[in-house]
Design an enzyme around this catalytic site. Structure first.
Site, PDB file in Angstrom:
ATOM      1  N   LYS A  42       0.844  -1.212   0.000  1.00 32.80           N
ATOM      2  CA  LYS A  42       0.000   0.000   0.000  1.00 32.80           C
ATOM      3  C   LYS A  42       0.873   1.254   0.000  1.00 32.80           C
ATOM      4  O   LYS A  42       0.681   2.159  -0.815  1.00 32.80           O
ATOM      5  CB  LYS A  42      -0.894  -0.007   1.254  1.00 32.80           C
ATOM      6  CG  LYS A  42      -1.541   1.315   1.555  1.00 32.80           C
ATOM      7  CD  LYS A  42      -2.441   1.242   2.768  1.00 32.80           C
ATOM      8  CE  LYS A  42      -1.811   1.665   4.072  1.00 32.80           C
ATOM      9  NZ  LYS A  42      -1.524   3.100   4.204  1.00 32.80           N
ATOM     10  N   ASN A  43       1.843   1.293   0.936  1.00 30.07           N
ATOM     11  CA  ASN A  43       2.604   2.533   1.119  1.00 30.07           C
ATOM     12  C   ASN A  43       3.515   2.843  -0.053  1.00 30.07           C
ATOM     13  O   ASN A  43       3.972   3.972  -0.199  1.00 30.07           O
ATOM     14  CB  ASN A  43       3.414   2.468   2.420  1.00 30.07           C
ATOM     15  CG  ASN A  43       2.500   2.581   3.634  1.00 30.07           C
ATOM     16  OD1 ASN A  43       1.305   2.848   3.490  1.00 30.07           O
ATOM     17  ND2 ASN A  43       3.055   2.353   4.817  1.00 30.07           N
ATOM     18  N   ARG A  56      -4.478  10.816   4.341  1.00 26.12           N
ATOM     19  CA  ARG A  56      -3.402  11.801   4.463  1.00 26.12           C
ATOM     20  C   ARG A  56      -2.356  11.639   3.385  1.00 26.12           C
ATOM     21  O   ARG A  56      -1.714  12.606   2.973  1.00 26.12           O
ATOM     22  CB  ARG A  56      -2.745  11.683   5.829  1.00 26.12           C
ATOM     23  CG  ARG A  56      -3.663  11.998   6.977  1.00 26.12           C
ATOM     24  CD  ARG A  56      -2.928  11.814   8.255  1.00 26.12           C
ATOM     25  NE  ARG A  56      -1.642  12.508   8.193  1.00 26.12           N
ATOM     26  CZ  ARG A  56      -1.472  13.778   8.489  1.00 26.12           C
ATOM     27  NH1 ARG A  56      -2.472  14.492   8.920  1.00 26.12           N
ATOM     28  NH2 ARG A  56      -0.274  14.334   8.392  1.00 26.12           N
ATOM     29  N   CYS A 114      -5.245  13.095  12.876  1.00 26.47           N
ATOM     30  CA  CYS A 114      -5.905  11.827  12.587  1.00 26.47           C
ATOM     31  C   CYS A 114      -5.796  10.966  13.829  1.00 26.47           C
ATOM     32  O   CYS A 114      -5.166  11.366  14.808  1.00 26.47           O
ATOM     33  CB  CYS A 114      -5.316  11.135  11.361  1.00 26.47           C
ATOM     34  SG  CYS A 114      -3.797  10.282  11.675  1.00 26.47           S
ATOM     35  N   ARG A 167       0.437  14.209  13.120  1.00 27.73           N
ATOM     36  CA  ARG A 167       1.024  13.925  11.800  1.00 27.73           C
ATOM     37  C   ARG A 167       1.201  15.187  10.956  1.00 27.73           C
ATOM     38  O   ARG A 167       0.580  15.347   9.901  1.00 27.73           O
ATOM     39  CB  ARG A 167       0.186  12.876  11.067  1.00 27.73           C
ATOM     40  CG  ARG A 167       0.142  11.576  11.812  1.00 27.73           C
ATOM     41  CD  ARG A 167      -0.561  10.502  11.059  1.00 27.73           C
ATOM     42  NE  ARG A 167       0.284   9.849  10.067  1.00 27.73           N
ATOM     43  CZ  ARG A 167      -0.101   8.789   9.367  1.00 27.73           C
ATOM     44  NH1 ARG A 167      -1.286   8.267   9.538  1.00 27.73           N
ATOM     45  NH2 ARG A 167       0.712   8.231   8.497  1.00 27.73           N
ATOM     46  N   ILE A 226       3.098  18.133   8.556  1.00 30.67           N
ATOM     47  CA  ILE A 226       3.897  18.029   7.327  1.00 30.67           C
ATOM     48  C   ILE A 226       4.928  19.162   7.265  1.00 30.67           C
ATOM     49  O   ILE A 226       5.355  19.570   6.188  1.00 30.67           O
ATOM     50  CB  ILE A 226       3.028  17.998   6.046  1.00 30.67           C
ATOM     51  CG1 ILE A 226       2.140  19.232   5.926  1.00 30.67           C
ATOM     52  CG2 ILE A 226       2.198  16.732   5.958  1.00 30.67           C
ATOM     53  CD1 ILE A 226       1.615  19.394   4.500  1.00 30.67           C
ATOM     54  N   ASP A 227       5.321  19.651   8.461  1.00 29.52           N
ATOM     55  CA  ASP A 227       6.277  20.762   8.490  1.00 29.52           C
ATOM     56  C   ASP A 227       7.621  20.408   7.836  1.00 29.52           C
ATOM     57  O   ASP A 227       8.247  21.243   7.189  1.00 29.52           O
ATOM     58  CB  ASP A 227       6.489  21.238   9.941  1.00 29.52           C
ATOM     59  CG  ASP A 227       6.884  20.099  10.874  1.00 29.52           C
ATOM     60  OD1 ASP A 227       6.387  18.982  10.689  1.00 29.52           O
ATOM     61  OD2 ASP A 227       7.696  20.325  11.783  1.00 29.52           O
ATOM     62  N   ASP A 275       4.063   0.173  12.041  1.00 34.12           N
ATOM     63  CA  ASP A 275       2.893  -0.483  11.444  1.00 34.12           C
ATOM     64  C   ASP A 275       2.756  -1.953  11.866  1.00 34.12           C
ATOM     65  O   ASP A 275       1.784  -2.612  11.502  1.00 34.12           O
ATOM     66  CB  ASP A 275       2.960  -0.388   9.907  1.00 34.12           C
ATOM     67  CG  ASP A 275       2.697   1.030   9.415  1.00 34.12           C
ATOM     68  OD1 ASP A 275       2.309   1.886  10.231  1.00 34.12           O
ATOM     69  OD2 ASP A 275       2.886   1.285   8.213  1.00 34.12           O
ATOM     70  N   VAL A 278       7.436   6.522  16.969  1.00 40.27           N
ATOM     71  CA  VAL A 278       7.184   7.164  15.672  1.00 40.27           C
ATOM     72  C   VAL A 278       5.929   8.036  15.703  1.00 40.27           C
ATOM     73  O   VAL A 278       5.955   9.183  15.264  1.00 40.27           O
ATOM     74  CB  VAL A 278       7.109   6.111  14.536  1.00 40.27           C
ATOM     75  CG1 VAL A 278       6.826   6.774  13.199  1.00 40.27           C
ATOM     76  CG2 VAL A 278       8.419   5.324  14.471  1.00 40.27           C
ATOM     77  N   ARG A 310      -8.913  -0.241   4.194  1.00 38.79           N
ATOM     78  CA  ARG A 310      -7.978   0.743   3.637  1.00 38.79           C
ATOM     79  C   ARG A 310      -6.680   0.071   3.192  1.00 38.79           C
ATOM     80  O   ARG A 310      -6.029   0.551   2.260  1.00 38.79           O
ATOM     81  CB  ARG A 310      -7.608   1.786   4.703  1.00 38.79           C
ATOM     82  CG  ARG A 310      -8.678   2.826   4.977  1.00 38.79           C
ATOM     83  CD  ARG A 310      -8.121   3.860   5.932  1.00 38.79           C
ATOM     84  NE  ARG A 310      -6.750   4.158   5.559  1.00 38.79           N
ATOM     85  CZ  ARG A 310      -5.746   4.402   6.403  1.00 38.79           C
ATOM     86  NH1 ARG A 310      -5.965   4.415   7.692  1.00 38.79           N
ATOM     87  NH2 ARG A 310      -4.533   4.656   5.963  1.00 38.79           N
TER      88      ARG A 310
HETATM   89  C1  UD1 Z   1       4.321   6.517   6.443  1.00 35.48           C
HETATM   90  C2  UD1 Z   1       3.383   5.364   6.233  1.00 35.48           C
HETATM   91  C3  UD1 Z   1       2.862   4.845   7.562  1.00 35.48           C
HETATM   92  C4  UD1 Z   1       4.020   4.502   8.482  1.00 35.48           C
HETATM   93  C5  UD1 Z   1       4.968   5.700   8.607  1.00 35.48           C
HETATM   94  C6  UD1 Z   1       6.207   5.389   9.416  1.00 35.48           C
HETATM   95  C7  UD1 Z   1       2.359   5.845   4.100  1.00 35.48           C
HETATM   96  C8  UD1 Z   1       1.107   6.154   3.364  1.00 35.48           C
HETATM   97  N1  UD1 Z   1       2.257   5.793   5.441  1.00 35.48           N
HETATM   98  O1  UD1 Z   1       3.558   7.581   7.028  1.00 35.48           O
HETATM   99  O2  UD1 Z   1       2.082   3.668   7.312  1.00 35.48           O
HETATM  100  O3  UD1 Z   1       3.509   4.189   9.761  1.00 35.48           O
HETATM  101  O4  UD1 Z   1       5.392   6.121   7.298  1.00 35.48           O
HETATM  102  O5  UD1 Z   1       6.850   4.280   8.916  1.00 35.48           O
HETATM  103  O6  UD1 Z   1       3.395   5.609   3.519  1.00 35.48           O
HETATM  104  N2  UD1 Z   1       6.314  14.181  11.084  1.00 35.48           N
HETATM  105  C9  UD1 Z   1       6.386  15.501  11.430  1.00 35.48           C
HETATM  106  N3  UD1 Z   1       6.498  16.413  10.422  1.00 35.48           N
HETATM  107  C10 UD1 Z   1       6.546  16.046   9.114  1.00 35.48           C
HETATM  108  C11 UD1 Z   1       6.463  14.678   8.774  1.00 35.48           C
HETATM  109  C12 UD1 Z   1       6.345  13.745   9.794  1.00 35.48           C
HETATM  110  O7  UD1 Z   1       6.355  15.886  12.594  1.00 35.48           O
HETATM  111  O8  UD1 Z   1       6.648  16.919   8.233  1.00 35.48           O
HETATM  112  C13 UD1 Z   1       6.183  13.173  12.169  1.00 35.48           C
HETATM  113  C14 UD1 Z   1       4.849  12.437  12.107  1.00 35.48           C
HETATM  114  O9  UD1 Z   1       3.841  13.145  12.787  1.00 35.48           O
HETATM  115  C15 UD1 Z   1       5.212  11.129  12.781  1.00 35.48           C
HETATM  116  C16 UD1 Z   1       6.663  10.894  12.342  1.00 35.48           C
HETATM  117  O10 UD1 Z   1       7.161  12.167  11.946  1.00 35.48           O
HETATM  118  O11 UD1 Z   1       5.170  11.276  14.168  1.00 35.48           O
HETATM  119  C17 UD1 Z   1       6.834   9.903  11.209  1.00 35.48           C
HETATM  120  O12 UD1 Z   1       6.073  10.304  10.112  1.00 35.48           O
HETATM  121  P1  UD1 Z   1       6.387   9.837   8.614  1.00 35.48           P
HETATM  122  O13 UD1 Z   1       7.593   8.965   8.583  1.00 35.48           O
HETATM  123  O14 UD1 Z   1       6.385  11.066   7.767  1.00 35.48           O
HETATM  124  O15 UD1 Z   1       5.130   8.950   8.287  1.00 35.48           O
HETATM  125  P2  UD1 Z   1       4.157   9.069   7.076  1.00 35.48           P
HETATM  126  O16 UD1 Z   1       4.913   9.319   5.820  1.00 35.48           O
HETATM  127  O17 UD1 Z   1       3.015   9.961   7.424  1.00 35.48           O
END
Ligand code: UD1
Length: 423
Positions: free
Chosen positions: A22-23, A93, A117, A122, A124-125, A306, A328, A398
């Site tokens: 999926k990811n 997301r 969520c 989560r 995206i900064d 996960d 995480v 999902r």
């Molecule tokens: C992806 C996966 C998810 C998996 C995760 C970690 C997809 C669709 N989802 O999620 O299944 O659990 O990787 O392996 O691929 N963060 C920030 N700022 C940012 C980006 C992230 O603070 O700009 C934080 C997030 O809130 C979280 C952590 O960093 O606490 C990890 O997030 P990230 O690795 O970005 O996970 P996703 O890409 O959302």
């Protein structure tokens, strides 16, 4: 509404094949925007998150043909819009994965700001800071993030504060079209990142070092469409491995690279499972009691977040206590309180969970709190005394294709049932 009903206590044995990840599939779909024309993706899982990403692409002007259940033919030649509305981002997301490709191809993108969520804030900064370093300007308007690139994308060095999967992917997908070379330091190393880099390189990009903490991307002026097979889903595989582990097996799980679950397999062996590694498959069985083992989630090659809920489910049946630490995501222990309805004994202290082994679970009515927590509740139901009914199974759909059918194929007594809404 549909629920999943499980009659516990029946062994599971045999073979199960996992789908494409999926990811990975979601990001590869987004990446097709970068190569105007017809890209074919094979081994795409038929799950609801993929359907949402399909809607996102169509909204931008792409057409998608479903050539067979697992093959998508995506034509991005007519993409002429760059807006992804909140109703789609709120559903999933990962819709934000189109940010990098839209910026790479058009130099502009408008993507709704994701809200919170159920597994945390989560943010995206890091995506935004990294893209700003490449020359992207962001304005917030009415809940949307509007990106423009006034002076073109310029390759640069970006150090991520945390090895974020999504930020690494968005940066890679913008940087492939930048002028000059971009270095992403502290990049995520997940197999899905490598899959994306491979597809980008097949398209003509110059991405080096994916799978290591430093990724170098030499920008190119155009990318061309390709045919690409999605990597096997290590988390779907891990879920069936965990299920085989609590039920005893033997179960052979096929269609993924055992190396992508290195630490998970190691920890499950420490818990008392026998795991035979083969070519794109493993066979799992257990003849001794489950042993408690501490785990902490970390970015790859650490223990995947996960797999946290499924592993907590298994550890709840171990002879003794252990600690599960979630590093995480904040707030990813909701599964534990549902499991307590089935007799689980987990004490949460901040981002630590103290898991006390119990003699068994008792079937109950529970609600899937999220995707992996939902799968873990079905897993608990397999060994519970009596019947377990899992509500809110939209979360499970999902990310797991034909979950119930695959479990039935292994001999589990599980079915989807239509029931009146509760409450
Ligand atoms: C992806 C996966 C998810 C998996 C995760 C970690 C997809 C669709 N989802 O999620 O299944 O659990 O990787 O392996 O691929 N963060 C920030 N700022 C940012 C980006 C992230 O603070 O700009 C934080 C997030 O809130 C979280 C952590 O960093 O606490 C990890 O997030 P990230 O690795 O970005 O996970 P996703 O890409 O959302």
């Amino acid at each position: 509404m549909e629920v999943i009903r499980i009659e516990g206590g029946h062994p599971i044995t045999g073979e199960v094949t996992v789908e494409g990840a999926k990811n990975s599939a979601l990001k590869l779909m987004a990446a097709t925007i970068l190569a105007p024309g017809v890209t074919t993706l094979t081994n795409v899982p038929n799950i609801s998150d993929v359907h949402v990403m399909g809607k996102v692409l169509k909204k931008l002007g792409a057409t998608i043909k479903v050539a067979d259940e697992h093959t998508l033919v995506i034509d991005t030649s007519q993409v002429d819009r760059w807006e992804t509305p909140y109703n789609l981002v709120a559903q999933m997301r990962a819709s934000t994965a189109v940010l990098g490709p839209l910026i790479g191809r058009f130099g502009k993108a408008t993507v709704a700001m994701p809200g919170g969520c159920n597994i945390g804030d989560r943010k995206i900064d890091m995506h935004i800071l990294g893209l700003e370093a490449l020359g992207v300007r962001f304005d917030m308007e009415h809940g949307d993030i509007c990106a423009t690139v006034p002076d073109g994308l310029i390759g640069t060095s970006v150090t991520l504060e945390f090895a974020s999967v999504g930020a690494t992917e968005n940066l890679m997908m913008a940087a492939v079209r930048a002028n000059g070379t971009t270095t992403i330091d502290n990049a995520a190393r997940e197999p899905e990142i490598v899959d994306l880099a491979n597809m980008l390189n097949e398209m003509g990009a110059k991405v080096h070092g994916a799978g290591t903490p430093v990724i170098n991307i030499e920008g190119v002026s155009e990318l061309h469409p390709v045919t690409h097979e999605v990597v096997g889903d290590r988390i779907e595989a891990g879920t069936f491995i965990a299920m085989a582990g609590i039920c005893g097996g033997p179960v052979t799980v096929k269609g993924f690279e055992p190396d992508h679950l290195g630490l998970v397999l190691k920890k499950y062996e420490m818990m008392g499972l026998t795991i035979e590694r083969g070519n794109r498959q493993v066979t799992v069985s257990r003849t001794q009691p489950l042993r408690p083992v501490d785990i902490q989630t970390l970015p790859f090659p650490g223990f995947p977040t996960d797999m946290q809920a499924q592993t907590m489910c298994a550890l709840s049946l171990a002879e003794g206590s252990c600690i599960v630490t979630e590093n995480v995501f904040e707030n990813r222990f909701m599964f534990a309180s549902e499991l307590s309805r089935m007799g689980g004994h987990v004490v949460i202290e901040g981002h630590h969970a103290i898991v006390h082994g119990v003699d068994g679970f008792s079937g109950a009515t529970v609600k899937a709190p999220d995707l992996r927590g939902g799968a873990a509740l079905v897993m608990a139901g397999l060994v519970a005394d009596g019947v377990t009914t899992v509500y809110d199974i939209g979360h499970i759909d999902r990310g797991y294709e034909r979950f119930v059918e695959k479990l039935q194929g292994l001999g589990a007594h599980v079915e989807r049932v239509d029931v009146p809404k509760i409450g």
